[in-house]
Design a protein around this motif. Structure first.
Motif, mmCIF file in Angstrom:
data_model
loop_
_atom_site.group_PDB
_atom_site.id
_atom_site.type_symbol
_atom_site.label_atom_id
_atom_site.label_comp_id
_atom_site.label_asym_id
_atom_site.label_seq_id
_atom_site.Cartn_x
_atom_site.Cartn_y
_atom_site.Cartn_z
ATOM 1 N N GLN A 1 0.821 -1.210 0.000
ATOM 2 C CA GLN A 1 0.000 0.000 0.000
ATOM 3 C C GLN A 1 0.859 1.266 0.000
ATOM 4 O O GLN A 1 0.543 2.227 -0.700
ATOM 5 N N VAL A 2 1.949 1.259 0.758
ATOM 6 C CA VAL A 2 2.863 2.405 0.757
ATOM 7 C C VAL A 2 3.441 2.579 -0.643
ATOM 8 O O VAL A 2 3.530 3.701 -1.157
ATOM 9 N N GLY A 3 3.809 1.476 -1.286
ATOM 10 C CA GLY A 3 4.331 1.537 -2.651
ATOM 11 C C GLY A 3 3.346 2.150 -3.624
ATOM 12 O O GLY A 3 3.727 2.951 -4.488
ATOM 13 N N GLU A 4 2.082 1.803 -3.491
ATOM 14 C CA GLU A 4 1.050 2.374 -4.362
ATOM 15 C C GLU A 4 0.921 3.881 -4.148
ATOM 16 O O GLU A 4 0.808 4.640 -5.109
ATOM 17 N N ARG A 5 0.937 4.306 -2.885
ATOM 18 C CA ARG A 5 0.814 5.741 -2.585
ATOM 19 C C ARG A 5 2.017 6.528 -3.107
ATOM 20 O O ARG A 5 1.865 7.607 -3.684
ATOM 21 N N ILE A 6 3.211 5.984 -2.906
ATOM 22 C CA ILE A 6 4.412 6.666 -3.398
ATOM 23 C C ILE A 6 4.389 6.733 -4.920
ATOM 24 O O ILE A 6 4.692 7.779 -5.507
ATOM 25 N N THR A 7 4.014 5.641 -5.565
ATOM 26 C CA THR A 7 3.946 5.623 -7.029
ATOM 27 C C THR A 7 2.967 6.674 -7.525
ATOM 28 O O THR A 7 3.262 7.417 -8.468
ATOM 29 N N ALA A 8 1.820 6.785 -6.883
ATOM 30 C CA ALA A 8 0.810 7.756 -7.301
ATOM 31 C C ALA A 8 1.317 9.193 -7.168
ATOM 32 O O ALA A 8 0.993 10.051 -7.994
ATOM 33 N N GLU A 9 2.135 9.452 -6.155
ATOM 34 C CA GLU A 9 2.569 10.823 -5.897
ATOM 35 C C GLU A 9 3.933 11.192 -6.476
ATOM 36 O O GLU A 9 4.202 12.367 -6.698
ATOM 37 N N MET A 10 4.791 10.196 -6.740
ATOM 38 C CA MET A 10 6.161 10.526 -7.122
ATOM 39 C C MET A 10 6.609 9.954 -8.468
ATOM 40 O O MET A 10 7.766 10.131 -8.851
ATOM 41 N N ALA A 11 5.722 9.316 -9.190
ATOM 42 C CA ALA A 11 6.118 8.618 -10.417
ATOM 43 C C ALA A 11 6.738 9.532 -11.467
ATOM 44 O O ALA A 11 7.563 9.091 -12.266
ATOM 45 N N GLU A 12 6.377 10.784 -11.486
ATOM 46 C CA GLU A 12 6.888 11.706 -12.509
ATOM 47 C C GLU A 12 8.021 12.590 -12.000
ATOM 48 O O GLU A 12 8.451 13.499 -12.695
ATOM 49 N N SER A 13 8.540 12.323 -10.807
ATOM 50 C CA SER A 13 9.493 13.260 -10.205
ATOM 51 C C SER A 13 10.960 12.861 -10.328
ATOM 52 O O SER A 13 11.822 13.605 -9.880
ATOM 53 N N ASN A 14 11.277 11.708 -10.902
ATOM 54 C CA ASN A 14 12.656 11.253 -11.048
ATOM 55 C C ASN A 14 13.419 11.356 -9.727
ATOM 56 O O ASN A 14 14.447 12.018 -9.629
ATOM 57 N N PRO A 15 12.928 10.682 -8.670
ATOM 58 C CA PRO A 15 13.535 10.863 -7.353
ATOM 59 C C PRO A 15 14.824 10.075 -7.150
ATOM 60 O O PRO A 15 15.094 9.088 -7.828
ATOM 61 N N VAL A 16 15.576 10.553 -6.162
ATOM 62 C CA VAL A 16 16.660 9.784 -5.582
ATOM 63 C C VAL A 16 16.083 9.185 -4.302
ATOM 64 O O VAL A 16 15.524 9.905 -3.478
ATOM 65 N N VAL A 17 16.191 7.869 -4.169
ATOM 66 C CA VAL A 17 15.618 7.167 -3.028
ATOM 67 C C VAL A 17 16.759 6.646 -2.167
ATOM 68 O O VAL A 17 17.614 5.901 -2.642
#
Length: 185
Positions: free
Chosen positions: A30-46
């Motif tokens: 569920q956390v993965g789904e939320r992060i994907t929904a909010e950060m998928a277009e941001s090219n993040p460093v994790v």
């Protein structure tokens, strides 16, 4: 001096299971789904915060459905003391995050002093935004600041000494298949 393994085993035998492996895995998805929904277009460093964030980060990364750069960091405020001081880097981030969105993954938000210091470091070093994901948010009123909250939380738990899924008891049981509370603590 090595730990007394009979005591370490007894702690596990007597521990209260707060969350089963299946419950933890569902929360991570569920956390993965939320992060994907909010950060998928941001090219993040994790960044994974070692050692505690290792298991959560490894499992969470497989649920992030977008391109990202992954790395780790290892910082502490304790340096073999019982009280925290200034942030000490055991391993600094090796990927530049200047003008990048940063996601910090850690096991638990307890009081949050170290996590706050890492977030401040990232902001001062030029990150465009800094977000946090934690598996566990411990419910109590001792946070480093009253407004300290993780952006993405898997589960909350009562204010007890917990271990499993990266969190340890005296260096052991990070590998426990669930979230456990030490009996009496």
């Amino acid at each position: 001096m090595p730990a007394d393994l009979s005591h370490i085993r007894q702690v596990m035998e007597e521990a209260d299971c707060l969350y089963s492996e299946a419950e933890v895995e569902a929360a991570i998805a569920q956390v993965g789904e939320r992060i994907t929904a909010e950060m998928a277009e941001s090219n993040p460093v994790v960044f994974c915060v070692l050692n505690g964030g290792l298991i959560f980060a490894g499992k969470l990364l497989t649920h992030l459905r977008f391109p990202l750069e992954a790395s780790y960091l290892h910082a502490t405020r304790y340096r073999n003391e019982t009280r925290g001081g200034d942030l000490f880097w055991k391993a600094k981030p090796e990927i530049s995050f200047i003008d990048r969105d940063v996601l910090i993954i850690d096991d638990i938000l307890d009081e949050g002093h170290t996590l706050s210091a890492i977030m401040d470091f990232c902001r001062h070093a030029g990150a465009r935004s800094v977000r946090t994901a934690v598996l566990i948010d411990k419910a109590h009123d001792r946070k480093a600041s009253p407004d300290l909250k993780a952006d993405f939380v898997g589960m909350s738990c009562i204010d007890r000494f917990i271990f499993g899924y990266g969190m340890d008891y005296k260096g052991y049981w990070r590998n426990a298949p669930g979230i456990y509370a030490v009996k009496g603590l």
